[in-house]
Design a protein around this motif. Structure first.
Motif, PDB file in Angstrom:
ATOM      1  N   ILE A  18       0.909  -1.301  -0.042  1.00 24.34           N
ATOM      2  CA  ILE A  18       0.130  -0.107  -0.003  1.00 24.34           C
ATOM      3  C   ILE A  18       1.016   1.353   0.188  1.00 24.34           C
ATOM      4  O   ILE A  18       1.832   1.614   0.828  1.00 24.34           O
ATOM      5  N   SER A  19       0.447   2.122  -1.170  1.00 26.95           N
ATOM      6  CA  SER A  19       1.414   3.409  -1.022  1.00 26.95           C
ATOM      7  C   SER A  19       0.554   4.585  -0.614  1.00 26.95           C
ATOM      8  O   SER A  19      -0.290   4.828  -1.304  1.00 26.95           O
ATOM      9  N   LEU A  20       0.932   5.034   0.552  1.00 28.04           N
ATOM     10  CA  LEU A  20       0.149   6.284   1.043  1.00 28.04           C
ATOM     11  C   LEU A  20       0.844   7.572   1.132  1.00 28.04           C
ATOM     12  O   LEU A  20       2.024   7.787   1.584  1.00 28.04           O
ATOM     13  N   GLN A  21       0.339   8.550   0.333  1.00 25.18           N
ATOM     14  CA  GLN A  21       1.075   9.709   0.133  1.00 25.18           C
ATOM     15  C   GLN A  21       0.500  10.689   1.104  1.00 25.18           C
ATOM     16  O   GLN A  21      -0.632  10.837   1.223  1.00 25.18           O
ATOM     17  N   ILE A  22       1.506  11.414   1.935  1.00 28.12           N
ATOM     18  CA  ILE A  22       0.888  12.595   2.755  1.00 28.12           C
ATOM     19  C   ILE A  22       0.517  13.806   1.861  1.00 28.12           C
ATOM     20  O   ILE A  22       1.190  14.086   1.113  1.00 28.12           O
ATOM     21  N   SER A  23      -0.692  14.206   2.094  1.00 33.71           N
ATOM     22  CA  SER A  23      -1.421  15.225   1.299  1.00 33.71           C
ATOM     23  C   SER A  23      -0.718  16.722   1.686  1.00 33.71           C
ATOM     24  O   SER A  23      -0.954  17.031   2.813  1.00 33.71           O
ATOM     25  N   TRP A  25     -15.295   0.818   3.390  1.00 31.25           N
ATOM     26  CA  TRP A  25     -14.460   1.853   2.388  1.00 31.25           C
ATOM     27  C   TRP A  25     -12.946   1.566   2.897  1.00 31.25           C
ATOM     28  O   TRP A  25     -11.998   1.477   1.826  1.00 31.25           O
ATOM     29  N   LEU A  26     -12.680   1.493   4.014  1.00 28.28           N
ATOM     30  CA  LEU A  26     -11.187   1.330   4.538  1.00 28.28           C
ATOM     31  C   LEU A  26     -10.764  -0.044   4.115  1.00 28.28           C
ATOM     32  O   LEU A  26      -9.712  -0.309   3.684  1.00 28.28           O
ATOM     33  N   ALA A  27     -11.748  -0.950   4.228  1.00 34.91           N
ATOM     34  CA  ALA A  27     -11.428  -2.397   3.718  1.00 34.91           C
ATOM     35  C   ALA A  27     -10.963  -2.390   2.465  1.00 34.91           C
ATOM     36  O   ALA A  27      -9.923  -2.944   2.066  1.00 34.91           O
ATOM     37  N   GLU A  28     -11.613  -1.627   1.598  1.00 30.26           N
ATOM     38  CA  GLU A  28     -11.364  -1.492   0.080  1.00 30.26           C
ATOM     39  C   GLU A  28      -9.945  -0.958   0.129  1.00 30.26           C
ATOM     40  O   GLU A  28      -9.068  -1.418  -0.864  1.00 30.26           O
ATOM     41  N   GLN A  29      -9.782   0.149   0.714  1.00 34.38           N
ATOM     42  CA  GLN A  29      -8.257   0.999   0.543  1.00 34.38           C
ATOM     43  C   GLN A  29      -7.271  -0.023   0.853  1.00 34.38           C
ATOM     44  O   GLN A  29      -6.137   0.117   0.486  1.00 34.38           O
ATOM     45  N   LEU A  30      -7.604  -1.289   1.814  1.00 38.87           N
ATOM     46  CA  LEU A  30      -6.480  -1.936   2.359  1.00 38.87           C
ATOM     47  C   LEU A  30      -6.459  -3.385   1.528  1.00 38.87           C
ATOM     48  O   LEU A  30      -5.852  -4.178   1.542  1.00 38.87           O
ATOM     49  N   SER A  31      -7.190  -3.241   0.480  1.00 43.03           N
ATOM     50  CA  SER A  31      -7.193  -4.475  -0.376  1.00 43.03           C
ATOM     51  C   SER A  31      -7.713  -5.679   0.161  1.00 43.03           C
ATOM     52  O   SER A  31      -7.265  -6.732  -0.122  1.00 43.03           O
ATOM     53  N   ILE A  32      -8.532  -5.705   1.207  1.00 43.41           N
ATOM     54  CA  ILE A  32      -8.958  -6.920   1.633  1.00 43.41           C
ATOM     55  C   ILE A  32     -10.067  -7.477   0.661  1.00 43.41           C
ATOM     56  O   ILE A  32     -11.091  -6.741   0.256  1.00 43.41           O
TER      57      ILE A  32
END
Length: 243
Positions: free
Chosen positions: A48-53, A186-193
């Motif tokens: 997971i690649s999370l970028q600080i906005s 939504w969070l689960a989808e962001q984490l690719s569960i």
């Protein structure tokens, strides 16, 4: 002689979290279904690649510390000469004082700096490493600056070490259905569960966000408070503020 309270960044007991959200115990749930081989270590959990906005919304382009926050700054122990020098050096700013600097003066000066938005998160991280989480907590009272400050908790702390007094309200609020869909699913989808786990947890009821975060924390070393903050801040600032 100057007196101020040093805040430890190490593990604390749950009843010590009134002034500083720190870490304590893991959350073991014998009823939590093992995701076993269905989700491999090579899955997108670990990539997971999370970028600080760092973009500045128009509503925050003219951000200034409010009077209440400045008042809070003014009642904090001053920065020592060494602390001020460390912070200025860390931020690439000139050192201009040979005596303790008031927190209010230091942060008011940063407020007018053209790069203040890129400095704020680095500043908060450095303050925590210096044991000045009291300043970070006061800065977080300015809700308009939240997305640039990052969490109050140390960013590298694993989410499994979040104390129960914080874990419970976080997962309960995230489990509630959100009018625009930015809830636990939504969070689960962001984490690719995988979708079948989302469907299973929805059928089971209870607090599904608890299972989402546990699934994330057992599969990747990147399940940190800083990562979770970056996910939540874009759509659920109310939950990011809990961290």
């Amino acid at each position: 002689m100057e007196h101020r309270t040093q805040v430890s960044l190490g593990p604390v007991e749950d009843d010590e979290t009134t002034d500083y959200r720190n870490t304590a115990e893991e959350h073991d749930d014998p009823t939590f279904p093992s995701i076993g081989p269905l989700i491999s270590h090579e899955s997108s959990f670990t990539s997971i690649s999370l970028q600080i906005s760092c973009s500045i919304p128009p509503s925050a382009a003219e951000f200034r510390w409010s009077a209440d926050v400045l008042f809070a700054f003014d009642h904090l122990p001053a920065l020592t000469i060494q602390e001020a020098e460390t912070l200025n050096s860390f931020l690439g700013l000139p050192s201009t004082s040979n005596q303790p600097v008031s927190v209010k003066d230091f942060l008011a000066a940063l407020e007018t700096h053209p790069d203040k938005y890129t400095h704020l998160r680095k500043l908060a991280q450095q303050l925590k490493s210096l044991g000045r989480a009291d300043i970070v907590i006061a800065m977080h009272k300015e809700k308009a600056a939240l997305r640039w400050l990052g969490p109050v908790l140390p960013e590298e702390h694993l989410i499994r070490d979040i104390v129960p007094s914080l874990w419970t309200p976080l997962t309960v609020k995230l489990s509630l259905s959100h009018p625009t869909g930015y809830d636990w699913k939504w969070l689960a989808e962001q984490l690719s569960i995988p979708r079948h786990f989302i469907d299973l947890w929805e059928q089971q009821g209870g607090i599904p966000a608890d299972k989402v975060l546990k699934a994330w924390q057992v599969r990747t070393s990147e399940a940190t408070v800083g990562r979770l903050f970056d996910l939540l801040i874009e759509r659920r600032e109310d939950l990011a503020a809990l961290l």
